[in-house]
Design a protein around this motif. Structure first.
Motif, short mmCIF file in Angstrom:
data_model
loop_
_atom_site.label_atom_id
_atom_site.label_comp_id
_atom_site.label_asym_id
_atom_site.label_seq_id
_atom_site.Cartn_x
_atom_site.Cartn_y
_atom_site.Cartn_z
N ASP A 109 69.34 -55.71 -16.86
CA ASP A 109 70.16 -56.87 -17.06
C ASP A 109 71.38 -56.92 -16.12
O ASP A 109 72.17 -57.82 -16.49
N ALA A 110 71.30 -55.99 -15.20
CA ALA A 110 72.75 -56.23 -14.44
C ALA A 110 72.39 -55.69 -12.97
O ALA A 110 73.09 -56.34 -12.31
N ASP A 111 71.54 -55.03 -12.76
CA ASP A 111 71.06 -54.37 -11.32
C ASP A 111 69.80 -54.59 -10.90
O ASP A 111 69.60 -53.94 -10.03
N GLU A 112 69.17 -55.75 -11.30
CA GLU A 112 67.96 -56.02 -10.75
C GLU A 112 68.01 -56.36 -9.25
O GLU A 112 67.09 -56.27 -8.49
N ASP A 113 69.16 -56.89 -8.97
CA ASP A 113 69.34 -57.37 -7.62
C ASP A 113 69.47 -56.08 -6.48
O ASP A 113 69.12 -56.27 -5.52
N LYS A 114 69.80 -54.79 -7.17
CA LYS A 114 69.87 -53.73 -6.46
C LYS A 114 68.33 -53.44 -6.06
O LYS A 114 67.96 -52.84 -5.05
N ILE A 115 67.35 -53.51 -6.78
CA ILE A 115 65.99 -53.38 -6.61
C ILE A 115 65.48 -54.03 -5.61
O ILE A 115 64.68 -53.61 -4.52
N MET A 116 65.76 -55.41 -5.60
CA MET A 116 65.51 -56.33 -4.35
C MET A 116 66.07 -55.82 -3.10
O MET A 116 65.56 -55.85 -2.23
N GLY A 117 67.28 -55.35 -3.23
CA GLY A 117 67.99 -54.89 -1.94
C GLY A 117 67.49 -53.81 -1.46
O GLY A 117 67.43 -53.28 -0.33
N LEU A 118 66.87 -52.96 -2.26
CA LEU A 118 66.31 -51.42 -1.98
C LEU A 118 64.95 -51.58 -1.36
O LEU A 118 64.42 -50.68 -0.53
N ALA A 119 64.15 -52.56 -1.70
CA ALA A 119 62.84 -52.66 -1.25
C ALA A 119 62.65 -52.64 0.19
O ALA A 119 61.67 -51.91 0.60
N PRO A 120 63.44 -53.19 1.13
CA PRO A 120 63.02 -53.27 2.44
C PRO A 120 63.20 -51.66 3.00
O PRO A 120 62.78 -51.39 4.15
N TYR A 121 63.86 -50.77 2.25
CA TYR A 121 64.04 -49.60 2.82
C TYR A 121 62.68 -48.61 2.34
O TYR A 121 62.84 -47.41 3.02
N GLY A 122 61.85 -49.06 1.70
CA GLY A 122 60.68 -48.41 1.45
C GLY A 122 59.23 -49.06 1.71
O GLY A 122 59.36 -50.08 2.38
N GLU A 123 58.26 -48.51 1.31
CA GLU A 123 56.91 -49.18 1.66
C GLU A 123 56.40 -48.94 0.21
O GLU A 123 56.46 -48.40 -0.64
N PRO A 124 55.56 -50.10 0.09
CA PRO A 124 54.77 -50.56 -1.25
C PRO A 124 53.65 -49.75 -1.70
O PRO A 124 52.75 -50.07 -1.99
N ILE A 125 53.88 -48.32 -1.53
CA ILE A 125 52.73 -47.41 -1.77
C ILE A 125 52.27 -47.20 -3.18
O ILE A 125 51.23 -46.84 -3.25
N PHE A 126 53.16 -47.75 -3.97
CA PHE A 126 52.55 -47.63 -5.34
C PHE A 126 52.05 -49.11 -5.85
O PHE A 126 51.79 -49.46 -7.03
N TYR A 127 51.86 -49.99 -5.20
CA TYR A 127 51.42 -51.38 -5.27
C TYR A 127 49.99 -51.30 -6.15
O TYR A 127 49.88 -52.01 -7.13
N ASP A 128 49.20 -50.62 -5.67
CA ASP A 128 47.67 -50.53 -6.37
C ASP A 128 47.98 -49.90 -7.53
O ASP A 128 47.35 -50.21 -8.67
N GLN A 129 48.79 -48.82 -7.88
CA GLN A 129 49.01 -48.26 -9.07
C GLN A 129 49.56 -49.10 -9.94
O GLN A 129 49.21 -49.16 -11.32
N ILE A 130 50.69 -50.03 -9.67
CA ILE A 130 51.15 -50.93 -10.68
C ILE A 130 49.99 -52.12 -11.02
O ILE A 130 49.94 -52.16 -12.35
N MET A 131 49.32 -52.59 -10.22
CA MET A 131 48.26 -53.55 -10.28
C MET A 131 47.23 -53.14 -11.12
O MET A 131 46.49 -53.77 -11.62
N TYR A 132 46.90 -51.78 -10.89
CA TYR A 132 45.78 -51.20 -11.51
C TYR A 132 45.86 -50.70 -12.97
O TYR A 132 45.32 -51.10 -14.09
N HIS A 133 47.23 -49.93 -13.26
CA HIS A 133 47.47 -49.44 -14.44
C HIS A 133 48.48 -50.34 -15.22
O HIS A 133 48.37 -50.32 -16.56
N LEU A 134 49.41 -50.99 -14.68
CA LEU A 134 50.69 -51.59 -15.51
C LEU A 134 50.38 -52.92 -15.93
O LEU A 134 50.67 -53.66 -16.96
N ILE A 135 49.72 -53.75 -14.91
CA ILE A 135 49.75 -55.27 -15.07
C ILE A 135 48.30 -55.77 -14.60
O ILE A 135 47.72 -55.36 -13.47
N HIS A 136 47.60 -56.66 -15.33
CA HIS A 136 46.49 -57.18 -14.96
C HIS A 136 46.77 -58.70 -14.64
O HIS A 136 47.43 -59.52 -15.47
N VAL A 137 46.48 -59.20 -13.35
CA VAL A 137 46.76 -60.31 -12.85
C VAL A 137 45.68 -61.01 -12.26
O VAL A 137 44.87 -60.55 -11.60
#
Length: 609
Positions: free
Chosen positions: A199-227
């Motif tokens: 509730d305070a630092d979510e903008d940091k995650i947005m700012g960190l995102a371009p420094y990484g690669e979305p290699i956990f995307y499939d894990q999130i979509m398969y295990h954590l959330i069904h869309v």
């Protein structure tokens, strides 16, 4: 007779007060700016006093007061969740129920008691649901007669994501997702797991995102959330603990991503960068699916957004460029501080029955809705502090400050009415030359006292925005991230063939490196001079002198503190940091000419005494 409506948000997160008169937004402010307590949750006494004082009225002149959520419905959700959650729910009942039964349920009584200092006669107080408040804050000030409205946050009473039809002075809910299934809480879970404050630092995650690669995307979509294809979603609660527990994530979450959460303030690793990139990609995908589906269902060509997730400028930029809607408008105070404004607007149009008149720009007045200080008040403060200063006419001030900025100096800029919401938009701003490669790290480390990798935003003359950023139409509230134009980028010369993580920060990517993020994007503020002509004149002067029509614009505060409200706040921040110059109204101060600064404990602002 004029009809005044007061909106309030408090006791939960970032309290504020807003005042409406006959449908016009008169004033709005967050309590934190006055108390200097970040995200102050207390009753917004100072904010209420400001709103009444600015309008020149007493509380007795207010027709009705509207509160931004319904505590009774919120209590039902907490109890229902606890009763269906086994042992963890029983523990939640034991610890949470007494506070609700003894205090939290009785918001109207608490508000009435607090308001007695303003009047012995308290106007009628009514509740507006949390997501209706968000929806009202997004639609009613927007420059649209009708629009689709999406509200996405952590949780209100029950709702976490809602879709609405906004038409004239009416909002109709057409879809909802309920707790515990929440995009906002999914994002906050990763905020926690990466070692930051929920509730305070979510903008940091947005700012960190371009420094990484979305290699956990499939894990999130398969295990954590069904869309689903239409954007509707459910979450696998085996991986989360926020429903009734004390943490955001469960041991299963830790196992899925290879270990425990990062320890706060420890070194960031590639894992955190990749986690941020992955959850950001998931959020973008879900929001785009929702937008496409509900546009097709309603046929509306315009979209309004609110809720904490609507502050994610990367998502907003993708929405704007996707071509799903002809126009996208976002409430600048999209998080809970804007709840007071939404409650007041909903009350004004949907309860009191005020006729809505659409403003072709929007009705937010540039978000300059807070207090202002007169020349005499500022001068009196400066004299009381024995400051050395020079006063300039408007034209000479802008020319002089533009020259100072072009020389690589950092300037605190304090002008006019304070902004409402989390962004500084040229009234309470720290400014710098975006062409200087070291300006980002200088401002972050020596002035803001925060991580060097945090991106800074550009304020650009609107008529020149398209020369520097792709797909920019209008972005007055710094809520859209757009790519820097190819012709303004620099060819990569002698750079390593592969850079990862924080190493990416070292590369100069464009002619404006201080505001170009590692993915060659920037969170753009366009300035047209309608509501802040002085800031427009400053940018114009800088453009005339340098050929560059933009400046670094970041909030006037140190890390962990609210944005400055008063001349005293601004001067204290100026003297405690590495800022070179301070502009207070028409007065210019140089750091090297000021008397020695002595920190005072529990000092109060005497600028209006």
């Amino acid at each position: 007779m004029k009809t005044y409506i007061l909106g309030l948000s408090c006791y939960s997160h970032d309290s504020s007060a807003s005042l409406i008169c006959d449908g016009e937004i008169v004033a709005a402010a967050q309590e934190e700016r006055f108390t200097r307590i970040k995200q102050d949750k207390c009753f917004p006494r100072n904010a209420v006093a400001f709103c009444l004082r600015f309008a020149g009225i007493s509380l007795g002149d207010v027709k009705k007061i509207f509160y931004y959520e319904d505590p009774e419905e919120k209590f039902k959700r907490i109890m229902s969740t606890a009763f269906t959650s086994g042992w963890s729910g029983a523990r939640s009942l034991f610890f949470d129920t007494p506070a609700w039964l003894l205090d939290k349920l009785y918001v109207k009584k608490k508000l009435s008691n607090e308001l007695k200092e303003f009047s012995s006669t308290i106007p009628c107080i009514e509740y507006i649901s949390h997501h209706r408040s968000h929806a009202a804050s997004a639609f009613f000030p927007a420059p649209f007669e009708k629009a689709l409205v999406l509200c996405i946050d952590g949780v209100g009473e029950w709702d976490t994501t809602t879709a609405w039809k906004g038409e004239g002075g009416r909002l109709t809910k057409i879809w909802e997702t309920r707790f515990p299934h929440s995009l906002g809480l999914l994002y906050s879970a990763f905020t926690h797991y990466c070692g930051f404050k929920v509730d305070a630092d979510e903008d940091k995650i947005m700012g960190l995102a371009p420094y990484g690669e979305p290699i956990f995307y499939d894990q999130i979509m398969y295990h954590l959330i069904h869309v689903a294809d239409d954007g509707s979603f459910t979450m696998n609660m085996d991986y989360f603990d926020y429903a009734t527990g004390e943490k955001m994530t469960s041991p299963q979450f830790d196992s899925l991503f290879g270990g425990p959460p990062r320890v706060p303030d420890s070194e960031l690793t590639q894992r955190e960068f990749n986690l941020a990139a992955s959850v950001q990609a998931v959020l973008e995908e879900v929001v785009l699916r929702l937008a496409r589906h509900w546009q097709a269902q309603t046929g509306f060509k315009t979209l309004c957004l609110a809720g904490g997730v609507a502050l994610n400028s990367v998502v907003n930029g993708r929405l704007a460029r996707a071509g799903i809607f002809e126009r996208v408008w976002i409430q600048p105070a999209s998080d809970d501080c804007g709840g007071s404004l939404g409650a007041a607007l909903s009350g004004c149009y949907e309860v009191v029955g005020q006729k809505r008149v659409v403003n072709v720009n929007d009705s937010m007045k540039g978000c300059y809705l807070g207090p202002a200080y007169s020349r005499d008040e500022i001068r009196a403060f400066l004299l009381s502090q024995h400051c050395e200063f020079t006063e300039f006419s408007t034209h000479k001030l802008c020319s002089k400050v533009a020259e100072i900025l072009s020389e690589g100096n950092v300037v605190g800029w304090f002008q006019g009415r304070m902004e409402f919401g989390p962004r500084s938009l040229g009234a309470r701003s720290i400014l710098g030359d975006a062409r200087k490669p070291k300006m980002q790290s200088l401002i972050n480390l020596k002035i803001k006292h925060r991580e060097s990798l945090r991106p800074l935003a550009p304020a650009v003359l609107k008529q020149h925005a398209g020369e520097w950023f792709n797909a920019v139409k209008s972005s007055p509230y710094m809520l859209f991230a757009h790519p820097v134009c190819e012709q303004k980028r620099l060819a990569r010369v002698d750079s390593p063939p592969f850079q990862s993580g924080i190493q990416k920060l070292c590369e100069v990517r464009s002619q404006i490196p201080a505001v170009t993020h590692v993915d060659c994007s920037a969170r753009v503020q366009t300035v047209d001079g309608v509501y802040n002509p002085l800031f427009y004149q400053l940018l114009s002067a800088f453009h005339q002198q340098t050929g560059c029509p933009l400046l670094v614009n970041t909030s006037f505060n140190m890390y962990g503190e609210p944005i400055v409200e008063s001349p005293h706040d601004a001067y204290r921040c100026f003297m405690r940091t590495a800022m070179d110059y301070l502009v207070l109204g028409s007065f210019l101060l140089s750091k090297r000419n000021q008397p020695q600064w002595r920190e005072r404990v529990n000092s109060t602002d005497s600028s209006r005494d």
